[in-house]
Design an enzyme around this catalytic site. Sequence first.
Site, mmCIF file in Angstrom:
data_model
loop_
_atom_site.group_PDB
_atom_site.id
_atom_site.type_symbol
_atom_site.label_atom_id
_atom_site.label_comp_id
_atom_site.label_asym_id
_atom_site.label_seq_id
_atom_site.Cartn_x
_atom_site.Cartn_y
_atom_site.Cartn_z
ATOM 1 N N ASP A 180 34.568 43.844 34.605
ATOM 2 C CA ASP A 180 33.577 42.783 34.850
ATOM 3 C C ASP A 180 34.193 41.384 34.642
ATOM 4 O O ASP A 180 35.126 41.232 33.859
ATOM 5 C CB ASP A 180 32.398 42.997 33.896
ATOM 6 C CG ASP A 180 31.155 42.259 34.356
ATOM 7 O OD1 ASP A 180 31.158 41.699 35.466
ATOM 8 O OD2 ASP A 180 30.174 42.239 33.602
ATOM 9 N N LEU A 235 48.504 61.447 35.721
ATOM 10 C CA LEU A 235 47.259 60.715 35.438
ATOM 11 C C LEU A 235 46.274 61.009 36.558
ATOM 12 O O LEU A 235 46.656 61.025 37.730
ATOM 13 C CB LEU A 235 47.516 59.193 35.402
ATOM 14 C CG LEU A 235 46.260 58.333 35.215
ATOM 15 C CD1 LEU A 235 45.889 58.218 33.733
ATOM 16 C CD2 LEU A 235 46.441 56.923 35.787
ATOM 17 N N SER A 242 29.258 49.382 42.479
ATOM 18 C CA SER A 242 28.096 50.181 42.073
ATOM 19 C C SER A 242 27.111 50.337 43.228
ATOM 20 O O SER A 242 27.159 49.578 44.204
ATOM 21 C CB SER A 242 27.397 49.523 40.882
ATOM 22 O OG SER A 242 26.681 48.382 41.323
ATOM 23 N N HIS A 295 37.980 38.645 42.840
ATOM 24 C CA HIS A 295 38.136 40.076 43.146
ATOM 25 C C HIS A 295 39.587 40.390 43.513
ATOM 26 O O HIS A 295 40.111 41.453 43.174
ATOM 27 C CB HIS A 295 37.187 40.486 44.276
ATOM 28 C CG HIS A 295 35.735 40.375 43.873
ATOM 29 N ND1 HIS A 295 35.258 40.888 42.687
ATOM 30 C CD2 HIS A 295 34.671 39.809 44.489
ATOM 31 C CE1 HIS A 295 33.955 40.652 42.588
ATOM 32 N NE2 HIS A 295 33.574 39.989 43.671
HETATM 33 C C1 FPP Z 1 32.686 42.714 38.542
HETATM 34 O O1 FPP Z 1 32.855 41.326 38.499
HETATM 35 C C2 FPP Z 1 33.651 43.303 39.452
HETATM 36 C C3 FPP Z 1 33.327 43.957 40.589
HETATM 37 C C4 FPP Z 1 31.927 44.152 41.043
HETATM 38 C C5 FPP Z 1 34.356 44.501 41.482
HETATM 39 C C6 FPP Z 1 35.548 45.081 40.776
HETATM 40 C C7 FPP Z 1 36.493 45.556 41.821
HETATM 41 C C8 FPP Z 1 37.820 45.340 41.831
HETATM 42 C C9 FPP Z 1 38.570 44.676 40.750
HETATM 43 C C10 FPP Z 1 38.591 45.909 42.980
HETATM 44 C C11 FPP Z 1 38.955 47.269 42.542
HETATM 45 C C12 FPP Z 1 39.686 48.047 43.505
HETATM 46 C C13 FPP Z 1 40.105 49.330 43.242
HETATM 47 C C14 FPP Z 1 40.949 50.025 44.213
HETATM 48 C C15 FPP Z 1 39.757 50.089 42.029
HETATM 49 P P1 FPP Z 1 31.637 40.396 38.922
HETATM 50 O O2 FPP Z 1 31.800 40.045 40.354
HETATM 51 O O3 FPP Z 1 30.346 41.048 38.587
HETATM 52 O O4 FPP Z 1 31.914 39.161 37.996
HETATM 53 P P2 FPP Z 1 30.832 38.169 37.397
HETATM 54 O O5 FPP Z 1 29.912 39.002 36.542
HETATM 55 O O6 FPP Z 1 31.676 37.229 36.592
HETATM 56 O O7 FPP Z 1 30.150 37.523 38.550
#
Ligand code: FPP
Length: 249
Positions: free
Chosen positions: A32, A143, A77, A49
Amino acid sequence: MTTKVELNASANASEQTQIPNPPPEHVAIIMDGNGRWAASHGKPRSEGHRAGTENLRRIIEAFIRHGVRYLTLFAFSTENWNRPDDEVQTLLELVDSVIRSEVNELHSEGIRLRHIGRIDRLPTDLRRSIRESIELTKDNTRLTLCVAFDYGGRAEIVDAVRSMIADDVQAEDVNEDLLRRYMYTNGIPDPDLVIRTSGEQRLSNFLLWQAAYAEYYSTSVYWPDFNEAEVDRALEAYSRRKRRFGKVR
Ligand code: FPP
């Protein structure tokens, strides 16, 4: 006769010799804070991201070095579909491109890929990438990397119940072991440690069934800044937890 002093001394000795937890077998992470990381750097959310995706490799390697055998990453999600279209598009493209560009390297490092979540709502190309990467890496044992994409803990339980009904399972045959086998995580041990970055203190529909006895660790660090030192801190905190699983020690 045992004196009071001797009793105290032996109590202290047993505390000192208490064996800390071995490394967790399964760590699950709620990655997050990408958006807030981007805002704090004056960048658009998509850059957060991207930075979060670039962080994956060093974190996977760090957990492997610590002896972790299963790592689950919450990447998207069931509720994330409600984000603006361009953000959803960015996340779909990022996961597809990272799978395509990294799968051979992950395979050569002995990493087995698993997907948990619903696959039917994903774009055709992404579905294909996921299926091919799972097939390619299925015999690896170093893993197991589970990517939770279009994942929701409630949706998982609904899907499990639907599958049991489709299989004609009788009510009297339903028990925890059977339900576990109908989860997306069938064959994967429950997480020992759930980490959430960015300071939030909630599970957000992540591994609701599986995390029943997981230790929970929250850090204020945003996901793109979660580095090897943060991994050490999380594992150190875990090693000091007293896991009782509802029993008396
Ligand atoms: C939460 O931050 C993060 C996400 C919803 C996306 C996480 C995804 C990645 C890091 C890409 C992953 C890729 C692979 C292959 C596993 P947020 O956007 O909710 O942040 P905020 O709460 O600060 O707005």
